[in-house]
Scaffold this motif. Structure first.
Motif, mmCIF file in Angstrom:
data_model
loop_
_atom_site.group_PDB
_atom_site.id
_atom_site.type_symbol
_atom_site.label_atom_id
_atom_site.label_comp_id
_atom_site.label_asym_id
_atom_site.label_seq_id
_atom_site.Cartn_x
_atom_site.Cartn_y
_atom_site.Cartn_z
ATOM 1 N N GLN A 13 0.832 -1.199 0.000
ATOM 2 C CA GLN A 13 0.000 0.000 0.000
ATOM 3 C C GLN A 13 0.871 1.256 0.000
ATOM 4 O O GLN A 13 0.947 1.980 0.973
ATOM 5 N N ALA A 14 1.561 1.488 -1.115
ATOM 6 C CA ALA A 14 2.334 2.719 -1.289
ATOM 7 C C ALA A 14 1.389 3.752 -1.878
ATOM 8 O O ALA A 14 1.145 3.787 -3.073
ATOM 9 N N ILE A 15 0.809 4.591 -1.014
ATOM 10 C CA ILE A 15 -0.295 5.449 -1.425
ATOM 11 C C ILE A 15 0.202 6.667 -2.204
ATOM 12 O O ILE A 15 1.112 7.369 -1.773
ATOM 13 N N ARG A 16 -0.434 6.923 -3.340
ATOM 14 C CA ARG A 16 -0.207 8.128 -4.123
ATOM 15 C C ARG A 16 -1.489 8.951 -4.094
ATOM 16 O O ARG A 16 -2.577 8.411 -4.282
ATOM 17 N N LYS A 17 -1.368 10.239 -3.884
ATOM 18 C CA LYS A 17 -2.541 11.106 -3.809
ATOM 19 C C LYS A 17 -3.083 11.423 -5.207
ATOM 20 O O LYS A 17 -2.324 11.563 -6.167
ATOM 21 N N LEU A 18 -4.400 11.526 -5.310
ATOM 22 C CA LEU A 18 -5.064 11.879 -6.554
ATOM 23 C C LEU A 18 -5.397 13.363 -6.528
ATOM 24 O O LEU A 18 -6.109 13.833 -5.639
ATOM 25 N N LYS A 19 -4.896 14.100 -7.509
ATOM 26 C CA LYS A 19 -5.116 15.541 -7.560
ATOM 27 C C LYS A 19 -6.447 15.859 -8.232
ATOM 28 O O LYS A 19 -6.935 15.092 -9.057
ATOM 29 N N PRO A 20 -7.068 17.001 -7.900
ATOM 30 C CA PRO A 20 -8.297 17.407 -8.588
ATOM 31 C C PRO A 20 -8.069 17.499 -10.094
ATOM 32 O O PRO A 20 -6.974 17.819 -10.552
ATOM 33 N N GLY A 21 -9.120 17.215 -10.859
ATOM 34 C CA GLY A 21 -9.021 17.248 -12.314
ATOM 35 C C GLY A 21 -9.768 16.077 -12.922
ATOM 36 O O GLY A 21 -10.567 15.410 -12.257
ATOM 37 N N LYS A 22 -9.493 15.808 -14.175
ATOM 38 C CA LYS A 22 -10.212 14.758 -14.896
ATOM 39 C C LYS A 22 -9.779 13.364 -14.448
ATOM 40 O O LYS A 22 -8.609 13.101 -14.207
ATOM 41 N N LEU A 23 -10.774 12.502 -14.350
ATOM 42 C CA LEU A 23 -10.543 11.103 -13.991
ATOM 43 C C LEU A 23 -11.464 10.252 -14.854
ATOM 44 O O LEU A 23 -12.670 10.487 -14.917
ATOM 45 N N VAL A 24 -10.901 9.252 -15.519
ATOM 46 C CA VAL A 24 -11.703 8.358 -16.349
ATOM 47 C C VAL A 24 -12.350 7.290 -15.473
ATOM 48 O O VAL A 24 -11.672 6.639 -14.668
ATOM 49 N N ILE A 25 -13.656 7.140 -15.600
ATOM 50 C CA ILE A 25 -14.336 5.999 -14.976
ATOM 51 C C ILE A 25 -14.341 4.891 -16.012
ATOM 52 O O ILE A 25 -15.033 4.971 -17.029
ATOM 53 N N ALA A 26 -13.540 3.874 -15.778
ATOM 54 C CA ALA A 26 -13.296 2.832 -16.776
ATOM 55 C C ALA A 26 -14.427 1.804 -16.770
ATOM 56 O O ALA A 26 -14.250 0.652 -16.371
ATOM 57 N N SER A 27 -15.587 2.259 -17.212
ATOM 58 C CA SER A 27 -16.761 1.377 -17.252
ATOM 59 C C SER A 27 -17.707 1.862 -18.333
ATOM 60 O O SER A 27 -17.805 3.061 -18.605
ATOM 61 N N HIS A 28 -18.421 0.896 -18.947
ATOM 62 C CA HIS A 28 -19.497 1.204 -19.880
ATOM 63 C C HIS A 28 -20.854 0.890 -19.250
ATOM 64 O O HIS A 28 -21.881 0.936 -19.922
#
Length: 216
Positions: A13-28
């Motif tokens: 669990q080497a955590i990386r922070k997610l910054k505000p902005g676009k994020l793809v939801i990988a689902s149809h």
């Protein structure tokens, strides 16, 4: 990092922070995309679905929820150049040795390539009925969220919701197997609950809480 051959217990669990902005939801899956959009709403994230970007659906060749979530997230991140979040989830029925499990969506497949969830729910019910009237109807949903970056870094989070199966299906507010699943401590199926009530206790919401605590 890779979890294709292991379980969440094996994952560093080497955590990386997610910054505000676009994020793809990988689902149809429109229902799944809607749930994840609502969960992401308060955090300054701009969700865009794989369908909106015309990204292809990968073949889910993994034999675990972790492996399938990982491959979907990594493909979307690689093709879009953006961080991507994928969910792999399923219904595990105790009396059916955990089936349909990682093959949950396959049970809904029709000859023309579409998915019929009433067909899938009927398959589960038929298999339980064949085992006799006293068979356990205990089941649980599992959700694994994989968050991938274009450089190949991935984080994983797992949630679970326990309950009982009911028949016939009830409610039209959910998707998938929601109409036959009554979570522990509740009288309604997931498909009878409004979105806020479901998100308070669902497997996907539990995984999302872990994601929020770790990377947002």
């Amino acid at each position: 990092m890779s979890a294709s051959d292991g379980s969440l217990g094996d994952i560093p669990q080497a955590i990386r922070k997610l910054k505000p902005g676009k994020l793809v939801i990988a689902s149809h899956n429109a229902g799944k995309v809607r749930e994840i959009r609502e969960l992401l709403g308060p955090f300054g994230i701009e969700p865009v679905s794989a369908a909106e970007l015309d990204l292809p659906e990968p073949e889910e060749t993994g034999t675990t929820f972790v492996a399938n979530a990982e491959l979907k997230a990594m493909q979307a991140a690689d093709l879009s150049g953006l961080p991507a979040l994928a969910d792999d989830s399923g219904l595990c029925v105790d009396a059916l040795n955990g089936d349909p499990g990682v093959y949950t969506a396959n049970w809904a497949e029709t000859p023309d390539g579409t998915r019929d969830w009433m067909l899938a729910m009927g398959k589960v019910e038929d298999k339980l009925a064949a085992l006799g009237p006293d068979i356990s109807r205990r089941a649980h949903f599992v959700s694994v969220l994989a968050l991938a970056w274009p450089d190949g870094h991935v984080e994983w989070f797992e949630g679970r919701a326990d309950g009982m199966l009911t028949w016939p299906p009830r409610g039209d507010l959910g998707f998938g197997y929601d109409p036959v699943f009554v979570p522990d401590g509740q009288a309604q199926t997931f498909a009878e609950m409004d979105q806020a009530a479901k998100q308070a206790i669902s497997h996907r919401a539990e995984a999302f809480k872990q994601l929020v605590a770790a990377v947002l």
